[in-house]
Design an enzyme around this catalytic site. Structure first.
Site, PDB file in Angstrom:
ATOM      1  N   ASP A   1       0.862  -1.166   0.000  1.00  0.00           N
ATOM      2  CA  ASP A   1       0.000   0.000   0.000  1.00  0.00           C
ATOM      3  C   ASP A   1       0.919   1.243   0.000  1.00  0.00           C
ATOM      4  OD1 ASP A   1      -2.297   1.688   0.679  1.00  0.00           O
ATOM      5  OD2 ASP A   1      -1.533   1.665   2.725  1.00  0.00           O
TER       6      ASP A   1
ATOM      7  N   ASP B   1      -0.128   5.157   1.231  1.00  0.00           N
ATOM      8  CA  ASP B   1      -0.310   6.058   2.375  1.00  0.00           C
ATOM      9  C   ASP B   1      -0.346   5.288   3.692  1.00  0.00           C
ATOM     10  OD1 ASP B   1      -1.192   8.899   1.144  1.00  0.00           O
ATOM     11  OD2 ASP B   1      -1.956   7.270  -0.099  1.00  0.00           O
TER      12      ASP B   1
ATOM     13  N   ASP C   1      -1.663  -0.738   5.901  1.00  0.00           N
ATOM     14  CA  ASP C   1      -1.908  -0.167   7.233  1.00  0.00           C
ATOM     15  C   ASP C   1      -3.373  -0.012   7.619  1.00  0.00           C
ATOM     16  OD1 ASP C   1      -2.182   2.048   5.338  1.00  0.00           O
ATOM     17  OD2 ASP C   1      -2.435   3.264   7.135  1.00  0.00           O
TER      18      ASP C   1
HETATM   19 MG   LIG Z   1      -2.832   3.045   3.611  1.00  0.00          MG
END
Ligand SMILES: [Mg+2]
Length: 268
Positions: free
Chosen positions: A26, A28, A212
């Site tokens: 991923d 961000d 995340d």
């Molecule tokens: Mg993310």
């Protein structure tokens, strides 16, 4: 020796034994820390160099999976050899491969119409910002005053109602995301990429996924028992991922260690 360096050693051994690695991550909150303005989430130069080195390793396939628009994601990362998946996997592009979810394409006009309508209305709500994407849109409200939030929701509801269409609406961090209502998530995207790579090579393939937030949980769940999954951050109590790294700094260290040993003319 830490868990992360054990993992790096294990992966190097795997590749030395003839295996390949599909490394998916991923953006961000995983490669860059979460910032107030998503526009300002830029990749550190050292991390870009590490990713570049990993992408050039003959045994490593590198892919980025994000909620961002594919073009935006590609510009922020800038690794030419990599695979990019935007809009939570609805669009995938890489060397010799391209995918656009047909159900999402069918709704593209509806989503564009909502983007246009909301962009026009956004100027009437101070702080509201509309980000059109190929297969969706994001309404950012971090800079909207609390007593104006209802205006954002009303404008959104009105735009959706006017255009019709079956849409998925979900809340992120100071953002409302609107997506086509299709049965496809980051987990489906990961399997699609994995299958394409597996068809092109006879080498046994190990999948590693880093992410995340809750949209990454789809990938963790899909890969349970079939790959290595790493949740970044220690805030959320439950995750389907097999491992954890505390923060973006931990991810950078892992990538750097792997790049040192595999990507820069090292062991694999
Ligand atoms: Mg993310």
């Amino acid at each position: 020796m830490s868990d992360a360096s054990c993992l790096v050693t294990w992966l190097i051994d795997w590749m030395a034994g003839g295996g390949s690695l599909l490394l998916l991550t991923d953006y961000d909150g995983t490669l860059t820390p979460i910032v107030d303005r998503p526009d300002e989430a830029w990749l550190a130069e050292a991390t870009r160099n590490d990713l570049q080195a990993l992408a050039r390793s003959p045994r490593i396939h590198l892919a980025f999976v994000s909620g961002r628009d594919l073009a935006d994601l590609r510009e922020r990362i800038g690794v030419r050899e990599a695979i990019y998946a935007g809009c939570h996997g609805l669009e995938i592009e890489g060397p010799g491969l391209r995918f656009r979810h047909p159900g999402a394409e069918a709704q593209q006009e509806t989503l564009n119409a909502i983007s246009r309508e909301l962009s026009l209305r956004a100027s009437t709500v101070p702080g509201m910002r509309v980000e059109p994407k190929r297969f969706g849109l994001a309404v950012h409200y971090r800079h909207v005053k609390r007593d104006q939030m209802q205006r954002v929701e009303m404008e959104l509801a009105r735009a959706i109602q006017q255009t019709g269409g079956r849409l998925k609406v979900f809340h992120g961090s100071a953002v409302i995301e609107i997506q086509p209502q299709v049965g496809w998530n980051k987990g489906d995207c990961v399997l699609w990429i994995r299958d394409v790579i597996q068809r092109a090579s006879s080498a046994p393939l190990m999948v590693l996924y880093l992410g995340d937030d809750w949209t990454d949980e789809h990938a963790f769940e899909t890969l349970a028992g079939q790959g290595i999954t790493i949740k970044v951050g220690s805030d959320a109590p439950a995750s389907r991922a097999g491992y954890r790294l505390p923060d973006v700094a931990g991810v950078r260290k892992l990538l750097s260690a792997l790049a040192d040993r595999a990507g820069r003319g090292g062991d694999a």
